[in-house]
Design a protein around this motif. Structure first.
Motif, PDB file in Angstrom:
ATOM      1  N   LEU A  74      23.689  46.450  31.382  1.00  0.00           N
ATOM      2  CA  LEU A  74      24.349  45.683  30.329  1.00  0.00           C
ATOM      3  C   LEU A  74      25.028  44.435  30.897  1.00  0.00           C
ATOM      4  O   LEU A  74      25.062  43.381  30.253  1.00  0.00           O
ATOM      5  N   SER A  75      25.549  44.547  32.118  1.00  0.00           N
ATOM      6  CA  SER A  75      26.125  43.371  32.767  1.00  0.00           C
ATOM      7  C   SER A  75      25.053  42.315  33.006  1.00  0.00           C
ATOM      8  O   SER A  75      25.297  41.118  32.799  1.00  0.00           O
ATOM      9  N   GLY A  76      23.856  42.749  33.407  1.00  0.00           N
ATOM     10  CA  GLY A  76      22.760  41.808  33.623  1.00  0.00           C
ATOM     11  C   GLY A  76      22.266  41.174  32.341  1.00  0.00           C
ATOM     12  O   GLY A  76      21.724  40.063  32.361  1.00  0.00           O
ATOM     13  N   LEU A  77      22.464  41.861  31.220  1.00  0.00           N
ATOM     14  CA  LEU A  77      22.073  41.298  29.926  1.00  0.00           C
ATOM     15  C   LEU A  77      23.106  40.309  29.389  1.00  0.00           C
ATOM     16  O   LEU A  77      22.914  39.741  28.304  1.00  0.00           O
ATOM     17  N   GLY A  78      24.194  40.121  30.136  1.00  0.00           N
ATOM     18  CA  GLY A  78      25.202  39.155  29.724  1.00  0.00           C
ATOM     19  C   GLY A  78      26.195  39.697  28.730  1.00  0.00           C
ATOM     20  O   GLY A  78      26.823  38.923  27.998  1.00  0.00           O
ATOM     21  N   THR A  79      26.352  41.020  28.675  1.00  0.00           N
ATOM     22  CA  THR A  79      27.303  41.612  27.740  1.00  0.00           C
ATOM     23  C   THR A  79      28.714  41.123  28.038  1.00  0.00           C
ATOM     24  O   THR A  79      29.148  41.114  29.191  1.00  0.00           O
ATOM     25  N   ARG A  80      29.416  40.728  27.006  1.00  0.00           N
ATOM     26  CA  ARG A  80      30.748  40.147  27.178  1.00  0.00           C
ATOM     27  C   ARG A  80      31.691  41.169  27.812  1.00  0.00           C
ATOM     28  O   ARG A  80      31.743  42.331  27.419  1.00  0.00           O
ATOM     29  N   GLY A  81      32.400  40.712  28.843  1.00  0.00           N
ATOM     30  CA  GLY A  81      33.372  41.560  29.507  1.00  0.00           C
ATOM     31  C   GLY A  81      32.820  42.329  30.686  1.00  0.00           C
ATOM     32  O   GLY A  81      33.579  42.841  31.497  1.00  0.00           O
ATOM     33  N   LEU A  82      31.476  42.431  30.805  1.00  0.00           N
ATOM     34  CA  LEU A  82      30.873  43.193  31.889  1.00  0.00           C
ATOM     35  C   LEU A  82      30.305  42.299  32.990  1.00  0.00           C
ATOM     36  O   LEU A  82      29.975  42.790  34.060  1.00  0.00           O
ATOM     37  N   ARG A  83      30.164  41.009  32.697  1.00  0.00           N
ATOM     38  CA  ARG A  83      29.590  40.118  33.700  1.00  0.00           C
ATOM     39  C   ARG A  83      30.481  40.020  34.931  1.00  0.00           C
ATOM     40  O   ARG A  83      30.002  39.721  36.030  1.00  0.00           O
ATOM     41  N   TRP A  84      31.773  40.303  34.773  1.00  0.00           N
ATOM     42  CA  TRP A  84      32.703  40.263  35.898  1.00  0.00           C
ATOM     43  C   TRP A  84      32.328  41.288  36.965  1.00  0.00           C
ATOM     44  O   TRP A  84      32.686  41.137  38.127  1.00  0.00           O
ATOM     45  N   LEU A  85      31.592  42.336  36.572  1.00  0.00           N
ATOM     46  CA  LEU A  85      31.238  43.404  37.507  1.00  0.00           C
ATOM     47  C   LEU A  85      30.163  42.981  38.495  1.00  0.00           C
ATOM     48  O   LEU A  85      30.021  43.609  39.548  1.00  0.00           O
ATOM     49  N   THR A  86      29.372  41.960  38.168  1.00  0.00           N
ATOM     50  CA  THR A  86      28.241  41.590  39.018  1.00  0.00           C
ATOM     51  C   THR A  86      28.258  40.101  39.334  1.00  0.00           C
ATOM     52  O   THR A  86      27.364  39.363  38.926  1.00  0.00           O
ATOM     53  N   PRO A  87      29.263  39.630  40.064  1.00  0.00           N
ATOM     54  CA  PRO A  87      29.301  38.199  40.396  1.00  0.00           C
ATOM     55  C   PRO A  87      28.199  37.779  41.352  1.00  0.00           C
ATOM     56  O   PRO A  87      27.907  36.593  41.479  1.00  0.00           O
ATOM     57  N   GLY A  88      27.556  38.734  42.032  1.00  0.00           N
ATOM     58  CA  GLY A  88      26.483  38.404  42.957  1.00  0.00           C
ATOM     59  C   GLY A  88      25.107  38.740  42.428  1.00  0.00           C
ATOM     60  O   GLY A  88      24.137  38.710  43.181  1.00  0.00           O
ATOM     61  N   GLY A  89      24.977  39.057  41.143  1.00  0.00           N
ATOM     62  CA  GLY A  89      23.682  39.428  40.579  1.00  0.00           C
ATOM     63  C   GLY A  89      23.638  40.899  40.245  1.00  0.00           C
ATOM     64  O   GLY A  89      24.341  41.723  40.843  1.00  0.00           O
ATOM     65  N   SER A  90      22.791  41.250  39.268  1.00  0.00           N
ATOM     66  CA  SER A  90      22.775  42.628  38.760  1.00  0.00           C
ATOM     67  C   SER A  90      21.523  43.410  39.121  1.00  0.00           C
ATOM     68  O   SER A  90      21.508  44.632  38.999  1.00  0.00           O
ATOM     69  N   THR A  91      20.454  42.753  39.575  1.00  0.00           N
ATOM     70  CA  THR A  91      19.199  43.472  39.814  1.00  0.00           C
ATOM     71  C   THR A  91      19.330  44.469  40.951  1.00  0.00           C
ATOM     72  O   THR A  91      19.007  45.659  40.804  1.00  0.00           O
ATOM     73  N   ALA A  92      19.783  43.999  42.118  1.00  0.00           N
ATOM     74  CA  ALA A  92      19.897  44.884  43.275  1.00  0.00           C
ATOM     75  C   ALA A  92      20.836  46.063  43.008  1.00  0.00           C
ATOM     76  O   ALA A  92      20.473  47.214  43.280  1.00  0.00           O
ATOM     77  N   PRO A  93      22.054  45.856  42.479  1.00  0.00           N
ATOM     78  CA  PRO A  93      22.921  47.012  42.218  1.00  0.00           C
ATOM     79  C   PRO A  93      22.355  47.970  41.177  1.00  0.00           C
ATOM     80  O   PRO A  93      22.516  49.181  41.279  1.00  0.00           O
ATOM     81  N   THR A  94      21.667  47.432  40.153  1.00  0.00           N
ATOM     82  CA  THR A  94      21.057  48.310  39.152  1.00  0.00           C
ATOM     83  C   THR A  94      20.004  49.198  39.790  1.00  0.00           C
ATOM     84  O   THR A  94      19.963  50.418  39.552  1.00  0.00           O
ATOM     85  N   LEU A  95      19.146  48.606  40.616  1.00  0.00           N
ATOM     86  CA  LEU A  95      18.101  49.383  41.273  1.00  0.00           C
ATOM     87  C   LEU A  95      18.691  50.406  42.224  1.00  0.00           C
ATOM     88  O   LEU A  95      18.220  51.554  42.293  1.00  0.00           O
ATOM     89  N   LEU A  96      19.740  50.037  42.956  1.00  0.00           N
ATOM     90  CA  LEU A  96      20.336  50.969  43.909  1.00  0.00           C
ATOM     91  C   LEU A  96      21.003  52.147  43.197  1.00  0.00           C
ATOM     92  O   LEU A  96      20.884  53.292  43.642  1.00  0.00           O
ATOM     93  N   PHE A  97      21.686  51.889  42.087  1.00  0.00           N
ATOM     94  CA  PHE A  97      22.275  53.001  41.341  1.00  0.00           C
ATOM     95  C   PHE A  97      21.190  53.876  40.721  1.00  0.00           C
ATOM     96  O   PHE A  97      21.338  55.101  40.638  1.00  0.00           O
ATOM     97  N   ALA A  98      20.095  53.252  40.288  1.00  0.00           N
ATOM     98  CA  ALA A  98      18.975  54.036  39.757  1.00  0.00           C
ATOM     99  C   ALA A  98      18.384  54.923  40.849  1.00  0.00           C
ATOM    100  O   ALA A  98      18.058  56.095  40.610  1.00  0.00           O
ATOM    101  N   LEU A  99      18.245  54.373  42.065  1.00  0.00           N
ATOM    102  CA  LEU A  99      17.735  55.174  43.182  1.00  0.00           C
ATOM    103  C   LEU A  99      18.700  56.298  43.535  1.00  0.00           C
ATOM    104  O   LEU A  99      18.275  57.422  43.845  1.00  0.00           O
ATOM    105  N   GLY A 100      20.008  56.013  43.507  1.00  0.00           N
ATOM    106  CA  GLY A 100      20.990  57.060  43.777  1.00  0.00           C
ATOM    107  C   GLY A 100      20.945  58.170  42.750  1.00  0.00           C
ATOM    108  O   GLY A 100      21.032  59.362  43.085  1.00  0.00           O
ATOM    109  N   THR A 101      20.785  57.814  41.480  1.00  0.00           N
ATOM    110  CA  THR A 101      20.672  58.822  40.417  1.00  0.00           C
ATOM    111  C   THR A 101      19.404  59.645  40.584  1.00  0.00           C
ATOM    112  O   THR A 101      19.421  60.876  40.434  1.00  0.00           O
TER     113      THR A 101
END
Length: 596
Positions: A74-101
């Motif tokens: 949702l942060s990568g989709l530009g959802t208001r209030g969540l973009r602060w969570l990914t100042p360096g981009g959202s693809t890599a953290p999304t994939l890493l959390f998906a791999l962890g899950t």
């Protein structure tokens, strides 16, 4: 002329960007929903995963991983209030959390099958969780990478490119000071919860799942740039951040219902404090000490002999503050006596000599039994029956009620050890920022150049050795009271559980040399893993070696690295020489790199 150049897809799996993101979000939501279904039919597997309606045990970790994956999408989709969570981009953290899950869910399915006797013991809920977690990962691979690289043509290169993240962007808005302080407080509160959850895991399978999720999650938050942003805030409000960290640590005993896990936490603090003392020697001065645990033993024995124990051959009873000073002073004296003749050596030769000192100390304590030598330490039996501390009428051996919470014996010693940790952290920070600390760093980087600049290398190395030894002795004085006894077999190179010399050095390297928080985190990990995963006993050193090899390959600067180590181990581009603009009639200078 036709341009035949084709652009390399920036995602490993070619999908429309929005379709990949929405698909990842839907799959992550489905994974979270699957944790409310039964994963097995019998409660023989720890955690009771048979209940439909609410998750339990390892299902909770899958639920957390899936929800955090959804949050980052949702942060990568530009959802208001969540973009602060990914100042360096959202693809890599999304994939890493998906791999962890996926890793946590797959491990759970494998553990159920292994412990219960086959995949027939998996209920439909487990299969749904596994399939949706796999779908989340595959769809995350279809999200365009944050860093474009047209040279990444092979699948493995494109996958590695997907895990890259650009530098975190500075915040577009300036937050009020009270908001920044609130963010720091919330951050340390979350850290306390994560640490408490890890210590409170009741069985090995849950701790393995916890490690998988924390490993991928920590990497994901680093890639997202959120850790960098939080670090910026803590550096801005350094005093408040340190206060919040120790307040969170002091709150730990109040989250426990008994002393079982508080005992583990108290020993972690002993291990971490000694590792921070070793960090003065290794991290700042660059002296490779393989026998550092001997200084812990010197402090423990010296304090035990004057503690009033019935087994003490001296028969004196000092107040606690005097016993601590005795332990620290004895270790400092031994540090000077050992360092004076040996610190003229460097590198491997110094390591061999210090390793020998560690073994000599253990053998000497064994021989001071009245038969092989004078009766001082009771030989292999050590000094037992060390009485509990009583400071200003406060008996550390009794249970006390504070703020409506019963604090047992180990909770009392945990808070005492936390006080000494604050002292060691303060000494380390002051020493590292001082003129002497800068001289230590200069000696570590190049001793010959430091000598040429007028630095008395031998005297400063001896000072580092003595300071590190005294800090270890101070921790040893408390350790003896926590464990009721000190024996020679507690202070070996590697045979038993931490703290020992090998694990102390590994804690400094794993956490990050020259930093404050690095050895604390490294010590916590290296103590918790053997304590929680006792079933790996015979393979402990093998897995420990494999972990060190992987660490040196992928993160040689440690988990928490200072700026100097990042520049040393990684190509950050800061040493690049910009391209020179040619003047009319002159040749253009090609861009080069410093040191090329």
């Amino acid at each position: 002329m036709t341009d035949t150049t084709t652009k390399t897809p920036q995602a490993l799996i070619p999908l429309p960007a929005k379709a990949a993101r929405y698909g990842t979000a839907a799959a992550a939501l489905a994974t979270a929903a699957s944790t409310f279904l039964a994963w097995t039919w019998t409660d023989e597997f720890p955690g009771d995963l048979t209940v439909t309606g609410y998750p339990g045990g390892l299902q909770v970790l899958t639920l957390i991983g899936a929800l955090l994956t959804l949050l980052l999408v949702l942060s990568g989709l530009g959802t208001r209030g969540l973009r602060w969570l990914t100042p360096g981009g959202s693809t890599a953290p999304t994939l890493l959390f998906a791999l962890g899950t996926l890793g946590t869910t797959g491990y759970t399915m494998g553990a159920i099958s292994a412990s219960l006797g086959g995949t027939a013991n998996l209920e439909p809920g487990a299969w749904i969780a596994g399939i949706t977690a796999l779908a989340t990962t595959l769809l995350a691979l279809g999200i365009p990478a944050d860093v474009k690289d047209d040279e990444a043509t092979r699948p493995w290169a494109r996958f590695r490119n997907t895990l890259k993240a650009p530098p975190a962007r500075p915040s577009a808005t300036t937050l009020p000071a009270w908001v920044e302080i609130l963010i720091i407080a919330v951050t340390f509160g979350i850290a306390l919860y994560v640490f408490t959850y890890g210590i409170d895991t009741e069985y090995g399978e849950l701790f393995v799942g916890y490690l998988i999720l924390v490993l991928f999650g920590g990497t994901a938050l680093t890639k997202s740039g959120l850790i960098t942003r939080i670090t910026t805030l803590t550096n801005k409000h350094r005093t408040i951040a340190l206060t919040a960290a120790f307040v969170a640590a002091a709150a730990f005993p109040f989250t426990q219902t008994n002393d079982t896990y508080t005992n583990v936490a108290a020993n972690i603090l002993v291990f971490a404090t000694v590792a921070l003392g070793l960090n003065v020697v290794v991290g700042l001065a660059g002296l490779l000490d393989l026998g550092y645990v001997a200084f812990l033993g010197v402090g423990a024995y010296a304090a035990a002999l004057v503690s009033g124990s019935a087994d003490s051959t001296i028969g004196v009873h000092f107040p606690f503050w005097a016993a601590v000073l005795t332990g620290a002073g004895a270790s400092l004296l031994f540090g000077v006596l050992i360092g004076a003749p040996t610190l003229r050596l460097r590198g491997d030769y110094l390591a061999i000599v210090t390793l020998g000192f560690g073994e000599i100390f253990r053998i000497t304590m064994n021989n001071l039994d009245g038969q092989s030598g004078p009766d001082v330490t009771n030989g292999p039996n050590g000094i037992a029956n060390i009485p509990d501390l009583v400071i200003f009428g406060f008996d550390f051996g009794e249970t006390h009620t504070v703020l409506g919470v019963d604090l047992g014996r180990f909770a009392n010693y945990y808070l005492l050890m936390l006080f000494f940790t604050i002292i060691v952290v303060t000494v380390f920070r002051r020493a590292g920022a001082s003129r002497i600390g800068r001289a230590w760093v200069a000696i570590r980087e190049d001793e010959t150049a430091a000598r040429a600049m007028g630095i008395n290398a031998f005297r400063l190395k001896l000072l580092a050795f003595a300071l590190g030894a005294s800090l270890a002795g101070m921790a040893g004085a408390v350790q003896g009271h926590i464990q009721y006894s000190v024996t020679p077999d507690q202070y070996v190179f590697v045979e038993n559980a931490p703290p020992n010399s090998a694990f102390l050095l590994a804690a400094v390297i794993l956490g990050g040399m020259g930093t404050v928080s690095g050895p604390l985190i490294g010590a916590a990990l290296l103590y918790l893993i053997p304590a929680k995963l006792q079933f790996i006993g015979d393979y402990q050193l093998l897995l420990f070696g494999v972990a060190l090899v992987l660490l040196m390959r992928f993160r040689p600067e440690g988990l928490i690295a200072d700026r100097r180590k990042k520049l040393e181990f990684h190509d950050t581009g800061q040493l690049d020489i910009p391209e020179q603009t040619s003047l009319p009639g002159t040749a253009t200078t090609a861009p080069t790199k410093a040191g090329a």
